[in-house]
Structures are given as C-alpha cells and as structure tokens.
Design a protein around this motif. Sequence first.
Motif, PDB file in Angstrom:
ATOM      1  N   LEU A  14      40.174  40.309  21.143  1.00 42.50           N
ATOM      2  CA  LEU A  14      41.515  39.708  21.227  1.00 42.50           C
ATOM      3  C   LEU A  14      42.431  40.250  20.133  1.00 42.50           C
ATOM      4  O   LEU A  14      43.615  40.488  20.372  1.00 42.50           O
ATOM      5  CB  LEU A  14      41.414  38.189  21.141  1.00 42.50           C
ATOM      6  CG  LEU A  14      40.907  37.483  22.394  1.00 42.50           C
ATOM      7  CD1 LEU A  14      40.735  35.999  22.140  1.00 42.50           C
ATOM      8  CD2 LEU A  14      41.847  37.717  23.556  1.00 42.50           C
ATOM      9  N   THR A  15      41.879  40.458  18.945  1.00 41.24           N
ATOM     10  CA  THR A  15      42.683  41.031  17.860  1.00 41.24           C
ATOM     11  C   THR A  15      43.098  42.449  18.203  1.00 41.24           C
ATOM     12  O   THR A  15      44.243  42.850  17.988  1.00 41.24           O
ATOM     13  CB  THR A  15      41.899  41.009  16.540  1.00 41.24           C
ATOM     14  OG1 THR A  15      41.513  39.671  16.270  1.00 41.24           O
ATOM     15  CG2 THR A  15      42.729  41.539  15.401  1.00 41.24           C
ATOM     16  N   TRP A  16      42.154  43.221  18.742  1.00 42.79           N
ATOM     17  CA  TRP A  16      42.453  44.597  19.138  1.00 42.79           C
ATOM     18  C   TRP A  16      43.549  44.627  20.205  1.00 42.79           C
ATOM     19  O   TRP A  16      44.486  45.412  20.128  1.00 42.79           O
ATOM     20  CB  TRP A  16      41.177  45.262  19.644  1.00 42.79           C
ATOM     21  CG  TRP A  16      41.366  46.649  20.145  1.00 42.79           C
ATOM     22  CD1 TRP A  16      41.671  47.759  19.421  1.00 42.79           C
ATOM     23  CD2 TRP A  16      41.293  47.073  21.508  1.00 42.79           C
ATOM     24  NE1 TRP A  16      41.770  48.842  20.239  1.00 42.79           N
ATOM     25  CE2 TRP A  16      41.541  48.450  21.536  1.00 42.79           C
ATOM     26  CE3 TRP A  16      41.016  46.411  22.695  1.00 42.79           C
ATOM     27  CZ2 TRP A  16      41.540  49.184  22.705  1.00 42.79           C
ATOM     28  CZ3 TRP A  16      41.006  47.154  23.865  1.00 42.79           C
ATOM     29  CH2 TRP A  16      41.269  48.522  23.859  1.00 42.79           C
ATOM     30  N   ALA A  17      43.438  43.748  21.210  1.00 42.13           N
ATOM     31  CA  ALA A  17      44.445  43.679  22.262  1.00 42.13           C
ATOM     32  C   ALA A  17      45.805  43.251  21.691  1.00 42.13           C
ATOM     33  O   ALA A  17      46.843  43.787  22.079  1.00 42.13           O
ATOM     34  CB  ALA A  17      43.995  42.707  23.349  1.00 42.13           C
ATOM     35  N   GLY A  18      45.779  42.311  20.761  1.00 42.74           N
ATOM     36  CA  GLY A  18      47.031  41.894  20.123  1.00 42.74           C
ATOM     37  C   GLY A  18      47.679  43.007  19.328  1.00 42.74           C
ATOM     38  O   GLY A  18      48.895  43.199  19.372  1.00 42.74           O
ATOM     39  N   LEU A  19      46.864  43.768  18.607  1.00 39.22           N
ATOM     40  CA  LEU A  19      47.403  44.894  17.838  1.00 39.22           C
ATOM     41  C   LEU A  19      47.980  45.966  18.755  1.00 39.22           C
ATOM     42  O   LEU A  19      49.027  46.562  18.456  1.00 39.22           O
ATOM     43  CB  LEU A  19      46.322  45.481  16.931  1.00 39.22           C
ATOM     44  CG  LEU A  19      45.947  44.639  15.721  1.00 39.22           C
ATOM     45  CD1 LEU A  19      44.724  45.222  15.021  1.00 39.22           C
ATOM     46  CD2 LEU A  19      47.109  44.521  14.757  1.00 39.22           C
ATOM     47  N   LEU A  20      47.319  46.218  19.885  1.00 44.22           N
ATOM     48  CA  LEU A  20      47.860  47.185  20.839  1.00 44.22           C
ATOM     49  C   LEU A  20      49.159  46.688  21.464  1.00 44.22           C
ATOM     50  O   LEU A  20      50.101  47.461  21.664  1.00 44.22           O
ATOM     51  CB  LEU A  20      46.833  47.487  21.927  1.00 44.22           C
ATOM     52  CG  LEU A  20      45.695  48.418  21.526  1.00 44.22           C
ATOM     53  CD1 LEU A  20      44.740  48.617  22.685  1.00 44.22           C
ATOM     54  CD2 LEU A  20      46.225  49.748  21.057  1.00 44.22           C
ATOM     55  N   ALA A  21      49.229  45.405  21.764  1.00 44.13           N
ATOM     56  CA  ALA A  21      50.463  44.843  22.316  1.00 44.13           C
ATOM     57  C   ALA A  21      51.599  44.936  21.302  1.00 44.13           C
ATOM     58  O   ALA A  21      52.740  45.282  21.653  1.00 44.13           O
ATOM     59  CB  ALA A  21      50.241  43.395  22.727  1.00 44.13           C
ATOM     60  N   LEU A  23      51.781  47.149  18.932  1.00 40.22           N
ATOM     61  CA  LEU A  23      52.122  48.568  18.843  1.00 40.22           C
ATOM     62  C   LEU A  23      53.115  48.936  19.937  1.00 40.22           C
ATOM     63  O   LEU A  23      54.103  49.630  19.690  1.00 40.22           O
ATOM     64  CB  LEU A  23      50.859  49.419  18.954  1.00 40.22           C
ATOM     65  CG  LEU A  23      51.073  50.929  19.049  1.00 40.22           C
ATOM     66  CD1 LEU A  23      51.650  51.464  17.753  1.00 40.22           C
ATOM     67  CD2 LEU A  23      49.778  51.626  19.386  1.00 40.22           C
ATOM     68  N   GLY A  24      52.857  48.454  21.152  1.00 38.44           N
ATOM     69  CA  GLY A  24      53.804  48.688  22.241  1.00 38.44           C
ATOM     70  C   GLY A  24      55.163  48.058  21.963  1.00 38.44           C
ATOM     71  O   GLY A  24      56.200  48.636  22.283  1.00 38.44           O
ATOM     72  N   ALA A  25      55.152  46.875  21.361  1.00 36.21           N
ATOM     73  CA  ALA A  25      56.418  46.223  21.007  1.00 36.21           C
ATOM     74  C   ALA A  25      57.172  47.029  19.955  1.00 36.21           C
ATOM     75  O   ALA A  25      58.404  47.133  20.004  1.00 36.21           O
ATOM     76  CB  ALA A  25      56.153  44.811  20.500  1.00 36.21           C
ATOM     77  N   THR A  26      56.451  47.612  19.015  1.00 32.48           N
ATOM     78  CA  THR A  26      57.097  48.438  17.992  1.00 32.48           C
ATOM     79  C   THR A  26      57.729  49.677  18.612  1.00 32.48           C
ATOM     80  O   THR A  26      58.856  50.039  18.279  1.00 32.48           O
ATOM     81  CB  THR A  26      56.074  48.850  16.919  1.00 32.48           C
ATOM     82  OG1 THR A  26      55.485  47.682  16.362  1.00 32.48           O
ATOM     83  CG2 THR A  26      56.729  49.645  15.816  1.00 32.48           C
ATOM     84  N   VAL A  27      57.001  50.331  19.508  1.00 28.41           N
ATOM     85  CA  VAL A  27      57.541  51.513  20.184  1.00 28.41           C
ATOM     86  C   VAL A  27      58.744  51.123  21.036  1.00 28.41           C
ATOM     87  O   VAL A  27      59.771  51.816  21.030  1.00 28.41           O
ATOM     88  CB  VAL A  27      56.447  52.197  21.034  1.00 28.41           C
ATOM     89  CG1 VAL A  27      57.033  53.298  21.907  1.00 28.41           C
ATOM     90  CG2 VAL A  27      55.353  52.757  20.139  1.00 28.41           C
ATOM     91  N   GLY A  28      58.632  50.025  21.760  1.00 31.14           N
ATOM     92  CA  GLY A  28      59.759  49.562  22.566  1.00 31.14           C
ATOM     93  C   GLY A  28      60.965  49.207  21.719  1.00 31.14           C
ATOM     94  O   GLY A  28      62.103  49.484  22.101  1.00 31.14           O
ATOM     95  N   ALA A  44      59.306  42.601  11.145  1.00 31.27           N
ATOM     96  CA  ALA A  44      58.675  41.355  11.590  1.00 31.27           C
ATOM     97  C   ALA A  44      57.395  41.647  12.377  1.00 31.27           C
ATOM     98  O   ALA A  44      56.362  40.993  12.170  1.00 31.27           O
ATOM     99  CB  ALA A  44      59.650  40.543  12.437  1.00 31.27           C
ATOM    100  N   ILE A  45      57.450  42.641  13.256  1.00 32.38           N
ATOM    101  CA  ILE A  45      56.259  43.017  14.012  1.00 32.38           C
ATOM    102  C   ILE A  45      55.183  43.549  13.077  1.00 32.38           C
ATOM    103  O   ILE A  45      53.999  43.230  13.232  1.00 32.38           O
ATOM    104  CB  ILE A  45      56.627  44.046  15.105  1.00 32.38           C
ATOM    105  CG1 ILE A  45      57.513  43.394  16.164  1.00 32.38           C
ATOM    106  CG2 ILE A  45      55.376  44.630  15.748  1.00 32.38           C
ATOM    107  CD1 ILE A  45      58.112  44.370  17.155  1.00 32.38           C
TER     108      ILE A  45
END
Length: 103
Positions: A14-21, A23-28, A44-45
């Motif tokens: 779950l932590t890994w999935a949260g970090l990937l999400a 990461l996508g938010a940062t790129v977006g 903030a992210i």
Amino acid sequence: MTALPRAALRRLLLTWAGLLALLGATVGCALLPLGNWNGVLSLAIAAIKAMLVVLCFMRLRGLLLVVVMVAPLIALALMFGLTHADYATRVWVAAPWQVPVPE
C-alpha cells in the motif's frame, strides 16, 4: 530467507502504491499551468511522500518522530531568518558606472 507476515506485506504494498500515485500527481502537477501554486503543490506532495517513507520504512514513532518532523522546520526557519536579516541590513551602493536615480 523468511517470508514477511501478511500484514507487513500489505502495508509495504500500500505504501508503494501510494508513493507511485503521488509520483503521478507530481508529474501531473508539473504539467498543469498553476502559476506560483505549482511549487506549493509540489512541496505539499513531497512532504506527504516523505511522511510515508518515515512512517513505513523508517518505523519512527513517538518522540523520535517529533524530532524528525520538527528539526527540519527549525532549520528552515533559521535559514529564512538569516536570509531576511542579511537582506534587511544590506546597504545598497550604486556602481560607479550607474546613473543615480532621482528621488
């Protein structure tokens, strides 16, 4: 090699999935035209990602967590304070080749 307990494996995934999400938010966020808010949102992210790493991978709890969270804030406040003190007490001297601005 011993297998991880089911709860620990679930927490890590779950932590890994949260970090990937995040990461996508940062790129977006980098691709959105938000003006000055891009930096604020990215920081903030990044703070949320750092908190996930501290809580999950470093397993910090209690007083140690408070120290890890407060020490950077004190260091940041010190840097801002010293920068402001330098800027506030700086004497602006015009270079010899500059024309003085009429007041």
